[in-house]
Motif scaffolding. Structure first.
Motif, PDB file in Angstrom:
ATOM      1  N   ASP A   2     -25.671  36.217  51.280  1.00 27.19           N
ATOM      2  CA  ASP A   2     -24.449  36.908  50.920  1.00 27.19           C
ATOM      3  C   ASP A   2     -24.357  38.228  51.677  1.00 27.19           C
ATOM      4  O   ASP A   2     -25.360  38.814  52.077  1.00 27.19           O
ATOM      5  N   TYR A   3     -23.110  38.690  51.836  1.00 25.53           N
ATOM      6  CA  TYR A   3     -22.834  39.933  52.544  1.00 25.53           C
ATOM      7  C   TYR A   3     -22.154  40.936  51.628  1.00 25.53           C
ATOM      8  O   TYR A   3     -21.433  40.555  50.693  1.00 25.53           O
ATOM      9  N   GLU A   5     -19.282  43.429  51.540  1.00 24.29           N
ATOM     10  CA  GLU A   5     -18.055  43.788  52.238  1.00 24.29           C
ATOM     11  C   GLU A   5     -17.639  45.186  51.796  1.00 24.29           C
ATOM     12  O   GLU A   5     -17.505  45.446  50.593  1.00 24.29           O
ATOM     13  N   TYR A  40     -19.253  44.783  57.319  1.00 25.06           N
ATOM     14  CA  TYR A  40     -20.056  43.830  56.574  1.00 25.06           C
ATOM     15  C   TYR A  40     -21.531  44.031  56.875  1.00 25.06           C
ATOM     16  O   TYR A  40     -21.914  44.340  58.000  1.00 25.06           O
ATOM     17  N   GLU A  42     -25.571  42.357  55.605  1.00 25.77           N
ATOM     18  CA  GLU A  42     -26.353  41.489  54.737  1.00 25.77           C
ATOM     19  C   GLU A  42     -26.846  42.303  53.545  1.00 25.77           C
ATOM     20  O   GLU A  42     -27.303  43.440  53.692  1.00 25.77           O
ATOM     21  N   ILE A  43     -26.749  41.714  52.363  1.00 29.16           N
ATOM     22  CA  ILE A  43     -27.151  42.416  51.139  1.00 29.16           C
ATOM     23  C   ILE A  43     -28.582  42.927  51.253  1.00 29.16           C
ATOM     24  O   ILE A  43     -28.886  44.075  50.918  1.00 29.16           O
ATOM     25  N   ASN A  69     -17.346  44.682  47.868  1.00 34.45           N
ATOM     26  CA  ASN A  69     -17.294  43.318  47.353  1.00 34.45           C
ATOM     27  C   ASN A  69     -18.475  42.539  47.893  1.00 34.45           C
ATOM     28  O   ASN A  69     -18.961  42.795  48.989  1.00 34.45           O
ATOM     29  N   ARG A  70     -18.920  41.579  47.126  1.00 32.98           N
ATOM     30  CA  ARG A  70     -19.970  40.659  47.581  1.00 32.98           C
ATOM     31  C   ARG A  70     -19.283  39.394  48.072  1.00 32.98           C
ATOM     32  O   ARG A  70     -18.490  38.789  47.343  1.00 32.98           O
ATOM     33  N   VAL A  71     -19.533  39.005  49.327  1.00 36.56           N
ATOM     34  CA  VAL A  71     -18.866  37.839  49.901  1.00 36.56           C
ATOM     35  C   VAL A  71     -19.880  36.920  50.556  1.00 36.56           C
ATOM     36  O   VAL A  71     -20.974  37.345  50.932  1.00 36.56           O
ATOM     37  N   GLN A  72     -19.523  35.650  50.697  1.00 36.67           N
ATOM     38  CA  GLN A  72     -20.358  34.699  51.407  1.00 36.67           C
ATOM     39  C   GLN A  72     -20.022  34.741  52.887  1.00 36.67           C
ATOM     40  O   GLN A  72     -18.880  34.952  53.274  1.00 36.67           O
ATOM     41  N   LYS A  73     -21.014  34.493  53.707  1.00 38.40           N
ATOM     42  CA  LYS A  73     -20.829  34.535  55.147  1.00 38.40           C
ATOM     43  C   LYS A  73     -19.722  33.581  55.607  1.00 38.40           C
ATOM     44  O   LYS A  73     -18.966  33.884  56.523  1.00 38.40           O
ATOM     45  N   ASN A  75     -16.969  32.930  54.392  1.00 37.76           N
ATOM     46  CA  ASN A  75     -15.600  33.403  54.152  1.00 37.76           C
ATOM     47  C   ASN A  75     -15.027  34.151  55.358  1.00 37.76           C
ATOM     48  O   ASN A  75     -13.834  34.413  55.408  1.00 37.76           O
TER      49      ASN A  75
END
Length: 275
Positions: A2-3, A5, A40, A42-43, A69-73, A75
């Motif tokens: 997860d990234y 954002e 962005y 990486e967490i 925000n936490r987003v998936q790569k 997206n």
């Protein structure tokens, strides 16, 4: 993976400054917006302390506000399709995504699906590098693209007739994305993973392209010079106009002479030649 954002709103005149500052601490994925930009990380590798220091330093002057925000790569592709417009570098090259139609009136066309990589042609440094490449004879030359990102400069070198192109980046996501872009543009190479010291490209090269940042350039200039043929060209960008003197002074000590310089939005680009 997860990234994180980060949607940053700021005054227009500070947008490029903040992008440069964040690129210095490891960020290499930026999407400019009307209000500022998104970035962005990486967490697991997000450096909260360094990020907070930069934001605090410019908070008042740049009128910064931000949302996290936490987003998936995965997206990222959708975000680019919403926000990514084609660009034109004079009549030299038209840079578009695969979901845009072709455009007549250009000598070349590059298809870039950037995902989370930096270097789509929108940023002033990439734009200037593409323009400078168009002024240098690439036919039959060996070209090295240092910190290739999306691979856009390597693709340009191929289109301009380079006989051999080598490219690498320190980010595995950039490497995956770059290789996809190479395939889209019929460039039959694979991007390497690592720094110039770990990849150890075999010179000599006729042309070296390095669009990174000032600190990395200063650290690696001696290596570039050692890999460059006598009479070869070194194209540099990724730094401000006020940094030109530092770069040219260091180049002079390595027998790299300044042929030309340009600037766009206070970002500089240089063409050096090995004497």
């Amino acid at each position: 993976m997860d990234y994180l954002e980060l949607k940053i709103t700021c005054r227009e005149e500070f947008r490029e400054i903040l992008i440069a500052e964040l690129s210095e601490i490891g960020y290499d994925s930026f999407l400019e917006t009307e209000e500022g930009f998104d970035t962005y990380s990486e967490i697991d590798s997000f450096d909260r302390e360094a990020f907070d220091e930069i934001i605090h330093r410019y908070q008042e002057a740049a009128a910064i506000s931000l949302k996290e925000n936490r987003v998936q790569k995965t997206n990222w592709n959708e975000e680019w399709e919403k926000n990514y417009d084609p660009i034109a570098v004079d009549d030299l090259v038209y840079v578009r995504a695969s979901f845009h139609p072709s455009q007549e009136g250009f000598q070349h066309e590059i298809v870039i699906n950037p995902k989370m990589s930096f270097g789509t042609g929108h940023h002033a440094t990439t734009f200037q590098m593409l323009r400078l490449q168009g002024r240098i004879d690439h036919k039959g030359k060996r070209v090295l693209d240092v910190g290739s990102g999306t691979g856009i400069l390597a693709i340009m070198a191929h289109l301009l007739g380079a006989d051999e192109v080598q490219a690498f980046d320190i980010d595995d996501w950039c490497v995956d994305n770059g290789n996809e872009n190479f395939a889209l543009n019929s460039l039959p190479i694979q991007m390497g993973l690592g720094t110039i010291r770990s990849v150890q490209p075999k010179g000599p090269f006729d042309i070296i392209l390095a669009n990174i940042n000032k600190n990395v350039l200063l650290d690696e200039l001696e290596i570039y010079a050692s890999l460059l043929k006598e009479g070869g060209y070194l194209l540099l960008s990724g730094f401000y106009t006020e940094d030109i003197q530092d770069l040219t002074d260091h180049c002079k000590s390595l027998d790299l002479d300044l042929l030309s310089q340009e600037s766009k939005d206070n970002w500089a680009a240089l063409v050096m030649k090995k004497s």
